[in-house]
Design an enzyme around this catalytic site. Structure first.
Site, PDB file in Angstrom:
ATOM      1  N   GLY A 120       3.530   1.375  -2.737  1.00 44.96           N
ATOM      2  CA  GLY A 120       4.094   0.064  -3.065  1.00 44.96           C
ATOM      3  C   GLY A 120       5.486  -0.085  -2.500  1.00 44.96           C
ATOM      4  O   GLY A 120       6.338   0.762  -2.738  1.00 44.96           O
ATOM      5  N   THR A 145       0.621   9.386  -3.236  1.00 47.32           N
ATOM      6  CA  THR A 145      -0.777   9.306  -2.803  1.00 47.32           C
ATOM      7  C   THR A 145      -0.956   9.343  -1.287  1.00 47.32           C
ATOM      8  O   THR A 145      -0.175   8.762  -0.550  1.00 47.32           O
ATOM      9  CB  THR A 145      -1.386   7.995  -3.320  1.00 47.32           C
ATOM     10  OG1 THR A 145      -1.037   7.863  -4.682  1.00 47.32           O
ATOM     11  CG2 THR A 145      -2.884   7.981  -3.182  1.00 47.32           C
ATOM     12  N   GLU A 169      -1.828   5.940 -11.029  1.00 51.61           N
ATOM     13  CA  GLU A 169      -1.056   6.903 -11.816  1.00 51.61           C
ATOM     14  C   GLU A 169      -1.956   7.707 -12.753  1.00 51.61           C
ATOM     15  O   GLU A 169      -1.656   7.881 -13.938  1.00 51.61           O
ATOM     16  CB  GLU A 169       0.066   6.180 -12.558  1.00 51.61           C
ATOM     17  CG  GLU A 169       1.203   5.838 -11.589  1.00 51.61           C
ATOM     18  CD  GLU A 169       2.166   4.808 -12.110  1.00 51.61           C
ATOM     19  OE1 GLU A 169       2.096   3.670 -11.633  1.00 51.61           O
ATOM     20  OE2 GLU A 169       2.969   5.147 -12.981  1.00 51.61           O
TER      21      GLU A 169
END
Lengths: 704, 704
Positions: free
Chosen positions: B198, B159, B453
């Site tokens: 993350g 992303t 996702e």
């Protein structure tokens, strides 16, 4: 190859700011004027702006994005500090109340301050006003300077650990002791511990306690008493135990607590005795209507409908601005090869525009409910002061209507606002999950509104029952309903299975949609009455239809008032844009949302539902699309009110968001405070060494 | 007058524990055996219990109620510590994966650990496995001991700030430099900053970067590269800038970050080249299907369906136990004069039992999807290893089905689970808002699943398009659909407006409900095709119907597999109880929920919808009611898994809740740390003194 502007770029960055500016340039109406309509007048609109200006410039009051980083302990400190600051404004502006408009704005600006102060000035004082005599109110509110947050700080001791919705079942006792002319307040067991009491943990000096009045061994039900919790040095009174109930889903800035009373004695005159009196001899006078003592909750419910309007507006402003600024996926329709703005996806419009309509249509009904509430309460107060029993009973009738309407509106309004905040967050994709978008805290702060001061399901059920009873009364006993249920007098006409509206175009007319709702409520009510009869008169059996009735009743109220306001609107040039919003509300929020019910009860045929979904709604959305930014600007939120990196006025979403992130999380901290521990774990030595080679071949050789 | 037990009480306290015990005593089936069905076998059920036992006894792993009090910084520390601890389990148990079952359980036990580790082992490694050669996978995964969380820690760089759903539109570049045989990774502008990554802020040493492959000036689209972020001393590599993206709505224990690359050079062999290759000379081989490089996301989607089952089960267990233990309002039907248990209100049953059915029915479909996923991926890997092009293309077909099914199931499953957690919280009234109920954190941690996702709306739209195209192909071109869309081959039969099921009893049969869904999807598809045609072939115009199609497709999948599992169930004695749940699911979660659509498209008549709502559903709920605690015990959650004061196994809700509150917020702290400041504000001197008497009469006299 590189583009040098404010930074060195290897390609041109996105320019979302230009997209928002372009929308504003082509808007067809003036957002500031639209705000006069939403807030009922230019005067109110200006008052709000003045107040917000004070708040946003004040270094103590303005939360900013930093608010999203605070721990529970920090939130409590800043909330307390802001309350102290607001108290200074109240003093110097000679406005002791902070109720009504200012409280409503405060609740959007910083809901933790709004609620923590609201518990004192809205609930504690509301209880004293609603249940106390004029002298008691004057003493506890004016003489004590509670309105200026001086000397005393009240909390509202209704809910207990084992009783919330069923107020009549509360178990704390207030036993009258004739010998000393005192009440003894006692918590009989853990279940009766006062619980969730906002302000009890740390702030409050006094509590309006709901307790069972026991006189000479007889239980007279739940009445209200003022009980001091802390002395002038803020030390707990003997017999008073309090505790912090700890972390919550939201609103951590409020020190909700629990209280246990162990034989705490208060003078008889600390009982609030507007309606209920106990003499020194132990003679008891009971109120004409038990519900009268819950009128403090009514104020809360009314203000939550106004909150529903404002919070829906706030969430949808951010989501729609972002939708204009964000592009994702290329489409053939985009001539210049750039990606499509989210706002141009029909699905995105269908997701968000109904919430825009919700916010706008809610505004009218919220103001009406607030005016009605103030009127009814003033009339009742005057009637009680002059002991005019006829007017007291007339007020009680009005109060009953208010209980019904506010129950329907509070439950429906707060539920739909929760849905609005959640959908608006989702519509911003992953970025909506960042705290700096504001949605997370909004949602977490908001959703308690669906349960407090009347759990929504319980409230909704309380609407269904009188409606079903009224339907039966009209059909079987020829009764004539008054007030907000008078439409049920047509019940006989709709007690059949006939299609009422067979053309889609009929349903773009407000009056027809109102009638469609009335027919649907009537038919659900008739069916509900049968179920009740089949279940031996038990209304618990119609919980589900009652929920539908309450929601439909709320939409009816909102829509009816919006329609009335349009007809008397002094800013006529806005009407085409408001009518469009009303039509969208009818088609989407009413007809499409309740299509299952409308079709089940044959109010409309499937062909109409299909046309509304597939033709009418896309067309209405396309119209709304043209002025979408003007609609959101009409709410007149400044950036400080929105407190969202994604929804600022300038539309520069990426720079704004990135700068907030960098300011609050300086990139120089690329090693975490706990990094050494994590690195040590990541770079730990081989397993056999850490196992002291005990499982290795050498040891095996010894043992074999 | 006083009752002395564990405390001095003035009246008998409530006894919720007895209520739960009474339910268990009269249960008609064995919950432990039911768990074998839910988890597919006794073996799996036992494995889960062993793992949970290890976790709940481990002082580092067990979060407990204290987890709800942690600040963001504290959450990050304990999460990192738990990952280090889990790594030790992995080493000593020779289980490097922590994928599959253990990852799934970990995600319920502590979702922050599950995700923070999942980013490394699921996404980073998933990307290497899906896009790298076997040698690349062996090196980065096995040789580097990534599975044991040693030496390297990966993150997943897909992303960007300006691109999420549109992966093909990512803007980070990987430019091939023939002179040095390297790729140059670069972030061209702020919009291409890797965002939400993350583990990037503090943990990661490597990143699987999605970047546009540029060779000799030509853009080959988005490919994947392993890029080191930090060196062995955990210092940032030159050209790599990272930052913490800060506070989130939930999952604060995960160090999501942003990354900017400024001309970072990596060797050519750091490109993942299972499907796509670049030679030293700059010759490019492209993959047979671009979607193949997103297969890492597929694993995430599949596991989120399993999460949907487990999290629905967790929330509904707490809510239903509480509903048994909590009494509120007296009812005539209660012979002993006590108040009614929430569970006995028909509305409460209607609110919660559909979510119980959801959890149980989801279990079957979740396991099926996981098995299918593993099968398809293994087959593809083997085909690629042997370069068997025929089997590669067969796998790609299977992969396309998997994309469609997983998109429908992930979006519908995660949405419904969010709704479940929210409704379960609300059903616990005010107490559900306490952090110690667990609902708040569950909701906040959960809802990101609806966007990450694959944003749910985007995924759902990706289901509608092929369905609508298939309907057109069947009707207009006589095409024959295969696999999960084969039911569309009956489209011609349903291309009309005829009622398909006119008896309610028909719809209590699984096969008929499956057919009703098929007919409805077909008719929505036919209508959708018309809308697409009217809009010049633009599928954006059918976003709303696509959403409905995706949801219905998911219910079809879940229900079909549940039905299949029932037929082959080795624990036949459970079937009556499972069939009942299935019927409730059909009536409530499918027919009632989609009544608007079923009626609009004339699949059923209004009379059937009315009977289902008013007769069928209350009757089914009354049956489920009898074994409600056994159903929830069947999920076999220990208290440590639930981590809720309101839902513990013993049912002692008030004592448990009160003790948690007192332990975490000791009552001796009845003065807040900031109390002095608050007291000073409350007891501030009079206004005129603080204004230095400047506005007083004396000054006025001087000036007049």
């Amino acid at each position: 190859m590189s583009v040098v502007s404010n930074s060195v770029d290897s390609a041109a960055p996105p320019n979302p700011r230009a997209l928002l500016a372009a929308e504003r340039a082509q808007s067809k109406f003036d957002p500031a004027t639209m705000n006069y309509f939403l807030e009922t007048s230019k005067e109110t609109s200006d008052t709000i702006k003045e107040f917000v200006q004070q708040l946003e410039r004040d270094p103590i009051m303005n939360p900013g994005a930093k608010q999203y980083e605070l721990t529970k302990e920090q939130q409590r400190v800043v909330t307390a500090r802001r309350i102290a600051r607001l108290a200074q404004y109240a003093e110097t502006q000679n406005d002791p109340t902070f109720q009504g408009l200012r409280a409503s704005i405060m609740s959007v600006f910083d809901p933790q301050v709004g609620t923590r102060l609201g518990v004192n000035l809205g609930l504690f004082i509301g209880c004293v006003r609603g249940n106390g005599t004029k002298d008691q109110y004057d003493y506890w509110y004016k003489q004590k300077e509670t309105g200026y947050v001086r000397g005393i700080y009240g909390c509202f001791g209704m809910t207990e650990l084992a009783h919330g919705s069923n107020v009549a079942g509360l178990e704390t006792t207030a036993t009258f002791d004739e010998k000393t002319d005192e009440f003894i307040i006692n918590t009989p067991h853990i279940g009766a511990t006062k619980w969730w009491i906002g302000g009890a943990a740390h702030s409050s000096t006094h509590c309006s306690v709901y307790a069972r009045l026991i006189v000479k061994g007889e239980d007279y039900g739940v009445k209200t008493f003022v009980v001091p919790l802390r002395d002038a040095n803020h030390n707990l009174m003997p017999g008073v135990a309090v505790g912090d109930i700890g972390a919550k889903m939201g609103r951590d800035g409020i020190d909700n607590g629990w209280i246990q009373f162990s034989s705490v004695r208060i003078p008889r005159f600390f009982m609030l005795q507007k309606f209920c009196k106990v003499t020194a001899e132990g003679d008891v006078t009971l109120p004409p209507l038990e519900q009268l003592s819950y009128s403090a909750l009514l104020g809360g419910r009314v203000s939550m409908v106004m909150d529903s309007y404002r919070w829906s507006a706030k969430a949808v402003t951010v989501a729609l601005r972002y939708a204009v600024c964000r592009r994702q996926f290329k489409s053939k329709s985009q001539a210049d090869g750039s990606e499509t703005q989210l706002i141009n996806y029909p699905l995105h419009q269908r997701r968000l525009f109904p919430f825009l309509a919700q916010a706008i249509v809610f505004s009218a009904g919220s103001w009406k409910l607030e005016h009605t509430f103030n009127e009814v309460l003033d009339t009742l107060d005057k009637a009680v002061e002059t002991n005019d029993m006829k007017r007291i009973f007339a007020s009680i009738d009005a109060m009953k209507s208010l209980f019904l309407d506010s129950a329907a509106l509070k439950s429906t309004g707060t539920w739909l606002t929760a849905e609005c905040i959640d959908q608006c967050r989702q519509s911003c994709g992953g970025h909506g999950y960042s705290s700096y978008s504001g949605f997370g805290k909004s949602y977490n702060d908001w959703v308690v509104q669906c349960t407090w001061e009347g759990d929504n399901s319980v409230l909704a059920m309380s609407v269904g029952k009188p409606v079903i009873k009224a339907v039966v009364a009209v059909l079987e006993k020829g009764a004539k309903e008054k007030g907000s249920l008078s439409f049920l007098n047509n019940a006989a006409k709709y007690d059949n299975d006939e299609i009422v509206f067979s053309n889609t175009s009929d349903l773009l007319d407000f009056s027809n949609v109102l009638r469609a709702i009335e027919v649907l409520i009537t038919r659900i009510g008739i069916q509900g009455a049968k179920v009740v009869a089949d279940n031996g008169g038990n209304f618990d059996s119609v919980g589900a239809p009652s929920l539908a009735i309450a929601k439909l009743k709320a939409h009816h109220y909102f829509l009816e008032e919006f329609h009335r306001r349009l007809q008397s609107n002094e800013y006529k040039e806005l009407n085409p844009y408001l009518e469009l919003i009303g039509k969208l509300y009818c088609a989407s929020n009413v007809i499409e949302k309740f299509a299952g019910d409308f079709l089940t009860y044959n109010v409309i045929p499937g062909s109409v539902a299909r046309e509304i979904t597939n033709v009418t709604l896309p067309a209405l959305c396309a119209e709304v699309r043209k002025n979408v930014v003007a609609y959101t600007d009409a709410f007149q939120f400044s950036d400080s009110m929105l407190n969202s990196s994604l929804g600022k006025y300038d539309g520069d979403v990426y720079e704004n968001y990135y700068n907030t992130v960098k300011t609050l999380n300086p990139p120089e901290n690329h090693k975490a405070p706990y990094s050494a521990e994590f690195e040590a774990a990541l770079n730990r030595g081989p397993l056999d060494a850490r196992e002291r080679y005990e499982k290795g071949a050498e040891v095996a050789a010894i043992f074999v």
